[in-house]
Design an enzyme around this catalytic site. Structure first.
Site, PDB file in Angstrom:
ATOM      1  CG  ASP A 162       5.391  -5.773   2.079  1.00 23.12           C
ATOM      2  OD1 ASP A 162       6.674  -5.845   1.938  1.00 23.12           O
ATOM      3  OD2 ASP A 162       4.811  -4.927   1.315  1.00 23.12           O
TER       4      ASP A 162
ATOM      5  CG  ASP B  36       3.098  -3.055   5.002  1.00 23.13           C
ATOM      6  OD1 ASP B  36       2.901  -1.972   5.094  1.00 23.13           O
ATOM      7  OD2 ASP B  36       3.217  -3.420   3.691  1.00 23.13           O
TER       8      ASP B  36
ATOM      9  CG  ASP C 238      -1.623  -3.835   1.803  1.00 22.27           C
ATOM     10  OD1 ASP C 238      -2.424  -3.473   2.389  1.00 22.27           O
ATOM     11  OD2 ASP C 238      -0.270  -3.816   1.684  1.00 22.27           O
TER      12      ASP C 238
ATOM     13  NE  ARG D 138      -1.424   3.261   3.306  1.00 26.36           N
ATOM     14  CZ  ARG D 138      -0.410   2.955   2.830  1.00 26.36           C
ATOM     15  NH1 ARG D 138      -0.025   1.720   2.774  1.00 26.36           N
ATOM     16  NH2 ARG D 138       0.868   3.756   2.624  1.00 26.36           N
TER      17      ARG D 138
END
Ligand SMILES: *[C@@H]1O[C@H](CO)[C@@H](O)[C@H](O)[C@H]1NC(C)=O
Ligand SMILES: *[C@@H]1O[C@H](CO)[C@@H](O)[C@H](O)[C@H]1NC(C)=O
Length: 536
Positions: A224, A248, A252, A304
């Site tokens: 990603d 991205d 994560d 986020r």
């Protein structure tokens, strides 16, 4: 999310690896393996929250008890930093860092107990057979390893860097940049510490055979382009890193990961900052427990920070300096415990809300437990809480309330990568006279200046070194001397290195210092003059 094609991936390096996870999954984007008990999930997340609150309170209180003159850089009130930075010989006891984590990832051992491995070669020539001296060679070794760097370096990865269990990547003492293709992948492992490195401009990498242990190679598909991906892993601590400009996510954490702490990091220039939870049908993430503490969410971030699913998320004492869309969001009924953060809303009147629930009717999300306690709302910011009001019960059960956001400047002052001042200007001696004199400035062509020793002894007035980086940086190509850090006041032995415009530097292949040595000398002379003035 990340498409993974593993051929042979059963890691047996530790007895308590994630047996419960479905290691056979080839592509996880739609899989919803039934993992009901996660091996490293804490049975009482509230106890972990209280422990964090207690440790912050203790550190701040300890600092408050000191008279002003005795306070120095080592007692900051930040419990993680106070744990190791007070030791002037931290370099000879690097593994002590592993005692300093807080929150859900506090048990991450990293490479504790293993050998020290020194990265001397920034290249990444062969992902299948990495040569000794490279970072990639270190991260695939069997058993615990404490990985450090011989000096400042820019590591341009050519493929994903798959880190095996029990590793610490410790960038203290050097300016280390990790960039390029793939970047850091923490997959199906435990006990990883990533500390004090810059990670930026990470882009998707292509198909490749990549070594994951001395005996195993795996096939990887296109990635990603995350800065750091944590998948199916536990006991992970990411501290004092600087992350920006990736394709991205910056960090994560997905696919059944848990026992994670993300602390003291600086995030800038990015859209999707932090995803905690894989997808709305990946119920294995219900065991996810993540602490997000003392981070600075800085310039030009959109959303986020984090975006959560299913698990328990303690977002505590972070500094948010604006966002594009929202700060904290999620779906799939996560528990979000927001304490003592400072939320500075953007100017746009449509984006004042800190929180965002995705794809869910209000009748549903009203049941989700999203709590805000001691948060400081600035510039019209507001946090929409939901779920049962737990505060009375909470107050009773807790002997320690969260520290209020009024300490946020102190707690997040050094978020990002710490750089030792000694690698910058000339030598500062004679500290106790209230300023000090710069002697032994960097000779032209030297590798970067002398040493700043003890610039302000306790009790002295200290001196002010203005724009130390603009005096020529550290001589490496990474720090061309843009004056990025501004002012260092006399008592600081470290500064935070986050203000450089990485975009213009790293998008070019040029590695030449941008400031000629003549200006180094002129700047040092200016500092000498300035300090003389301060003394008189
Ligand atoms: C993986 O597949 C093998 C063979 O199909 C099976 O025996 C094993 O139990 C599976 N492991 C897991 C964790 O599902
Ligand atoms: C720490 O906790 C004690 C006891 O609850 C409290 O009295 C004190 O004010 C707290 N200190 C700070 C700095 O919040």
């Amino acid at each position: 999310m990340l498409r993974i094609t593993w051929s042979c991936i059963v890691l047996v390096c530790c007895s308590f690896t994630l047996h419960a996870l479905n290691l056979n999954a080839t592509s996880s984007s739609s899989s919803s393996s039934k993992i009901l008990v996660h091996p490293h999930q804490h049975p009482d997340p509230q106890a972990v929250v209280h422990d964090v609150n207690r440790r912050v309170n203790e550190s701040v209180t300890r600092r408050q008890l000191l008279v002003v003159q005795v306070r120095d850089q080592c007692l900051t009130g930040n419990p993680i930093d106070d744990c190791w930075r007070c030791d002037p010989n931290w370099e000879s006891n690097r593994e002590h860092l592993a005692d300093c984590a807080i929150g859900f990832g506090r048990e991450a051992l990293g490479g504790r107990g293993g050998n020290v491995y020194v990265v001397t070669d920034p290249s990444d020539p062969d992902p299948e057979n990495p040569p000794p001296g490279t970072l990639r060679y270190g991260v695939v070794q069997a058993g615990p390893l404490w990985i450090i760097f011989s000096g400042n370096m820019v590591i341009k990865l050519r493929y994903e860097l798959l880190i095996s269990s029990f590793k610490t990547i410790d960038g203290r003492g050097a300016n280390v940049h990790i960039t390029g293709l793939g970047c850091l992948i923490i997959y199906d492992v435990t006990n990883i510490i990533i500390h004090n490195v810059h990670i930026h401009h990470c882009k998707p990498s292509g198909n490749a055979k990549i070594r994951i242990s001395p005996t195993q190679v795996t096939e990887r598909g296109r990635s990603d382009g995350d800065g750091i991906s944590v998948l199916a892993s536990s006991k992970i601590w990411i501290d004092h890193c600087f992350l920006s400009y990736c394709t991205d996510g910056l960090i994560d954490v997905t696919e059944g990961s848990t026992a994670v702490t993300l602390s003291n990091n600086m995030f800038t220039n990015h859209d999707k900052v932090m995803l905690l939870g894989h997808s709305d049908d990946f119920t294995a993430d219900s065991g996810m427990q993540v602490t997000v503490a003392f981070n600075h969410f800085g310039d030009d971030l959109k959303e986020r920070m984090p975006r959560c699913r299913f698990g328990y998320f303690h977002v505590v004492n972070n500094d948010y300096t604006q966002w594009g869309m929202y700060a904290v969001g999620g779906s799939s009924h996560p528990t979000i415990n927001s304490q003592g953060n400072r939320y500075l809303a953007p100017q746009d009147n449509n984006n004042k809300e800190v929180t965002k629930r995705m794809d869910t009717d209000e009748s549903e999300w009203r049941k989700w437990n999203w709590r805000s306690e001691g948060d400081l709302m600035v510039n019209g910011a507001f946090f929409v809480t939901s779920g049962a009001d737990m505060s009375p019960q909470y107050a009773e059960a807790s002997s320690m309330s969260p520290l209020s956001a009024s300490y946020i400047d102190q707690l997040t002052a050094t978020a990002g990568v710490l750089v030792e001042q000694r690698s910058d200007a000339g030598t500062v001696t004679n500290p106790s006279s209230g300023g000090g004199i710069v002697t032994n400035p960097a000779a032209p062509g030297s590798s970067g200046g002398g040493v700043v020793t003890n610039p302000a002894a306790p009790g002295s007035k200290g001196g002010t070194v203005t724009n130390p980086v603009s005096s020529g940086g550290d001589g490496s190509s990474c720090y061309p001397g843009q004056g990025s850090t501004g002012t260092i006041t006399g008592t600081s032995g470290w500064y935070t290195d986050n203000g450089i415009d990485y975009g213009s530097i790293y998008n070019s292949e040029a590695r030449t210092p941008l400031v000629p040595m003549t200006s180094v000398i002129l700047s040092v002379i200016a500092i000498v003059a300035f300090l003389h003035r301060t003394c008189s």
